[in-house]
Design a protein around this motif. Structure first.
Motif: not given
Length: 124
Positions: A16-38
């Motif tokens: 099956g499939s799932l789609r995770l989301s991560c909503a960011a706030s409090g910083f200039t989101f477009s200026s930073y790389a982002m990662s997922w870890a588990r």
């Protein structure tokens, strides 16, 4: 203050499939790389995927390559993880994290902000 809030986890069947989301706030989101870890039960942290600030490049752990897709919408301050062909080994608590400038996408020991995680369970 910086906040990262994951959502979209749940129970999925193998294949099956799932789609995770991560909503960011409090910083200039477009200026930073982002990662997922588990972190799977009883195991250490594992880097999953990362994306550069403008979304121009994406990277994946071998364990998820070809099955997961990371993306971001800088207008919505959100990063996503589309997970397809899920298997029980993908069961874990999934975290998104902000990658500080000058650090590698997979260098999770250097991430400066983390969300609280969203649980993904893959089981029939």
């Amino acid at each position: 203050q910086v906040q990262l809030v994951e959502s979209g986890g749940g129970l999925a069947q193998p294949g099956g499939s799932l789609r995770l989301s991560c909503a960011a706030s409090g910083f200039t989101f477009s200026s930073y790389a982002m990662s997922w870890a588990r972190q799977a039960p009883g195991k250490g942290l594992e880097w999953v995927s990362g994306i550069w600030s403008d979304g121009s490049d994406t990277y994946y752990a071998d364990s998820v390559k070809g099955r997961f897709t990371i993306s971001r919408d800088n207008a919505k301050n959100t990063v996503y993880l589309q997970m397809n062909s899920l298997n029980p080994e993908d069961t874990a608590l999934y975290y998104c994290a902000k990658v500080p400038s000058g650090y590698g996408l997979a260098d999770y020991g250097s991430y400066d902000y983390w969300g609280k995680g969203t649980q993904v369970t893959v089981s029939s």
